[in-house]
Enzyme design. Structure first.
Site, PDB file in Angstrom:
ATOM      1  N   LYS A 184      -3.082   1.899  -2.134  1.00 29.37           N
ATOM      2  CA  LYS A 184      -4.267   2.028  -1.289  1.00 29.37           C
ATOM      3  C   LYS A 184      -4.027   3.067  -0.209  1.00 29.37           C
ATOM      4  O   LYS A 184      -3.197   2.904   0.668  1.00 29.37           O
ATOM      5  CB  LYS A 184      -4.581   0.666  -0.679  1.00 29.37           C
ATOM      6  N   THR A 233      -0.050  -1.305  15.741  1.00 28.73           N
ATOM      7  CA  THR A 233      -1.123  -0.443  15.259  1.00 28.73           C
ATOM      8  C   THR A 233      -0.849   1.028  15.527  1.00 28.73           C
ATOM      9  O   THR A 233      -0.347   1.407  16.593  1.00 28.73           O
ATOM     10  CB  THR A 233      -2.473  -0.834  15.878  1.00 28.73           C
ATOM     11  N   ASP A 241       0.827  -1.206   0.000  1.00 30.85           N
ATOM     12  CA  ASP A 241       0.000   0.000   0.000  1.00 30.85           C
ATOM     13  C   ASP A 241       0.860   1.254   0.000  1.00 30.85           C
ATOM     14  O   ASP A 241       2.054   1.217   0.304  1.00 30.85           O
ATOM     15  CB  ASP A 241      -0.899   0.024   1.242  1.00 30.85           C
ATOM     16  N   MET A 298      -8.187   7.614  10.374  1.00 30.34           N
ATOM     17  CA  MET A 298      -8.704   8.005   9.056  1.00 30.34           C
ATOM     18  C   MET A 298      -9.823   9.040   9.166  1.00 30.34           C
ATOM     19  O   MET A 298     -10.844   8.940   8.483  1.00 30.34           O
ATOM     20  CB  MET A 298      -9.209   6.771   8.293  1.00 30.34           C
ATOM     21  N   GLY A 347      -0.054  -1.131   5.841  1.00 26.38           N
ATOM     22  CA  GLY A 347       0.281  -0.207   6.918  1.00 26.38           C
ATOM     23  C   GLY A 347      -0.451  -0.581   8.197  1.00 26.38           C
ATOM     24  O   GLY A 347      -1.572  -1.088   8.168  1.00 26.38           O
TER      25      GLY A 347
END
Length: 504
Positions: A57, A118, A35, A171, A88
């Site tokens: 992505k 994470t 990605d 996000m 990622g």
């Protein structure tokens, strides 16, 4: 024969956060599907012979739709390939990893999942924010701030506010206004500390602090862009106190490392640990001369030499490879004394259980030759590059010391990423480049182009000879006090980090 697929979480950006298992899987991959959010230092670990597929992505911009990615993984596995799907963060935390396994499971393709660190926890930590703290909260809630297909956010803000825990939104840059408004409308105290961390765990990271009511407005004023993570909760008040990452001495300083690929890792890693944005750009490659009849003959009559002089770690590797080809090991060197041009070469000898008998105080060919001329009474064997410095043999000639100068490897000046480097230089950025030999300077210049104006480049150099070569091309230079990696790192640190934008 059916291959296999490994979903590997690349972590949030810092290459040091890639797990050992993930790195091993990546280095053994035959196909890598990756990605846009996977950083260049991690992509550099891909095997040179692996097929590399960029599916681009990132947020709402997908070069390849999800269904296409799923099909690529299946097709490559059915070709019998060992496929790594590099994602990622963590593959199963809003990474759609589960969707990518469904087709593989249906077709009976073996798969494995390597979890990643994470960003929901790592990015706040790099921003000085502990997502839990007994004095503030005992729960953590991770929410996607991305609305699917442009639809409104489907978040139960009231339920989140009732938890009283730390809220981490991934996000959510474009929807930050709606998130802040939703939380305040659901009863969150407008003065609740809140932060947004942009490009977390990378040298470009910055943290913007505000409150639940003002974070969206302040982030917009600071032009915060994706990728970024927003955090709401009392723990955000600790950010300024605990922000260790922003205090690193080279935070934000971009440094180009030009060492050969096999030697770049140590210097690049040390600079990254100090906060630098390291661009690994090996401008030279050492290619062993195989077969090397002169070295083979020298090894067969090693007893005829009093001293064996090595001018680089590559020479040590060539020596050990030749001994191995002859079915021998270090014991075959007998009583010959070993001279190493510097600490790196001496360290490579030590890695093979050998200790250098002589290392000059100044790590260059001239001082190595002068030191040998004082010490040698018998014949000297020199194992070095095809175009080695004449200063070494000139010193031996001056001392009337007999020698055999054997070329064990050649230096190749080429890099397939030359366009990328020239583009970086053309941005007008005041770039810092490390040079560990005159060869790396020559490779750098050849890669960019002799016609380029290098006046905007500062070269951190090992040794005056290296600096002299850089000066020929208009490169400003600073020279390390000693010709070793410790001194080079100290020199880079002495230049410090670039100025930070006001208010960050």
């Amino acid at each position: 024969m059916v291959g296999s697929v490994i979903l590997v979480g690349a972590g949030p950006g810092d290459p040091g956060l890639l797990t050992l298992k993930g790195r091993r899987a990546l280095e053994e991959a035959q196909v890598v599907v990756y990605d846009a959010l996977v950083g260049a230092p991690i992509l550099a670990l891909m095997p040179e012979g692996a097929e590399k597929i960029d599916v681009g992505k990132r947020a709402a911009r997908h070069t390849v739709p999800q269904e296409g990615i799923n099909q690529i993984l299946l097709d490559k596995a059915l070709e019998g390939k060992r496929v790594v799907r590099l994602k990622g963060g963590d593959p199963f935390l809003f990474g759609r990893g589960g969707e990518e396994l469904e087709l593989l499971e249906e077709r009976g393709v073996p798969f494995e999942v390597v979890p990643g660190v994470t960003s929901a926890i790592a990015v706040p930590a790099y921003g000085g924010i502990p997502v839990t703290h007994r004095d503030f909260t005992s729960s953590l809630h991770i929410i996607t701030g991305h609305a699917r297909d442009g639809k409104p956010l489907d978040i139960d803000f009231e339920a989140l506010v009732r938890t009283g825990g730390t809220l981490v939104f991934l996000m959510g840059v474009t929807s930050l206004s709606a998130i802040c408004a939703g939380l305040v409308a659901a009863g969150m105290d407008p003065d609740t500390p809140a932060s947004i961390v942009e490009q977390g765990t990378t040298p470009m990271q910055r943290r913007v602090d505000a409150t639940a009511a003002t974070l969206a407005e302040k982030a917009a004023a600071e032009r915060v862009g994706a990728p970024a993570i927003s955090v709401f909760g009392s723990v955000c008040a600790l950010g300024e106190r605990f922000d260790w990452f922003d205090r690193l001495p080279l935070k934000g300083r971009r440094v180009v490392v030009t060492r050969p690929r096999e030697r770049a890792g140590t210097l690049a890693g040390r600079l990254r640990d100090l906060g630098a944005d390291v661009v690994e750009y090996p401008c030279i490659e050492t290619v062993p001369i195989v077969p090397c009849p002169d070295m083979a003959r020298a090894m067969e009559r090693i007893g005829a030499y009093e001293w064996l002089a090595l001018t680089s770690p590559a020479g040590v590797s060539a020596l050990m490879d030749e001994l191995d080809r002859q079915g021998k090991d270090a014991r075959a060197l007998g009583s010959v004394k070993l001279a190493a041009i510097g600490g790196g070469t001496a360290g490579e000898l030590k890695a093979h259980g050998l200790r250098a008998d002589y290392v000059p105080e100044v790590y260059d060919a001239e001082h190595l030759g002068a030191g040998l001329a004082e010490r040698a009474r018998g014949r000297v064997l020199i194992l070095r590059a095809e175009l080695g410095s004449p200063a070494l043999t000139a010193a031996l000639d001056g001392g009337k010391i007999p020698y055999d100068d054997v070329h064990t490897y050649r230096t190749v000046y080429e890099n397939p990423r030359s366009g990328e480097l020239r583009e970086l230089l053309e941005r007008g950025e005041d770039l810092l480049v490390t040079f560990t030999s005159a060869s790396t300077v020559k490779g750098f210049v050849a890669s960019v182009g002799e016609d380029f104006d290098f006046s905007g480049v500062t070269g951190a150099c090992i040794g005056v000879q290296t600096a002299g070569e850089a000066g020929k091309h208009g490169i400003r230079t600073v020279v390390a006090e000693r010709a070793d990696m410790d001194a080079l790192v100290e020199t880079v640190m002495g230049l410090g980090a670039p100025p930070r934008p006001a208010g960050i």
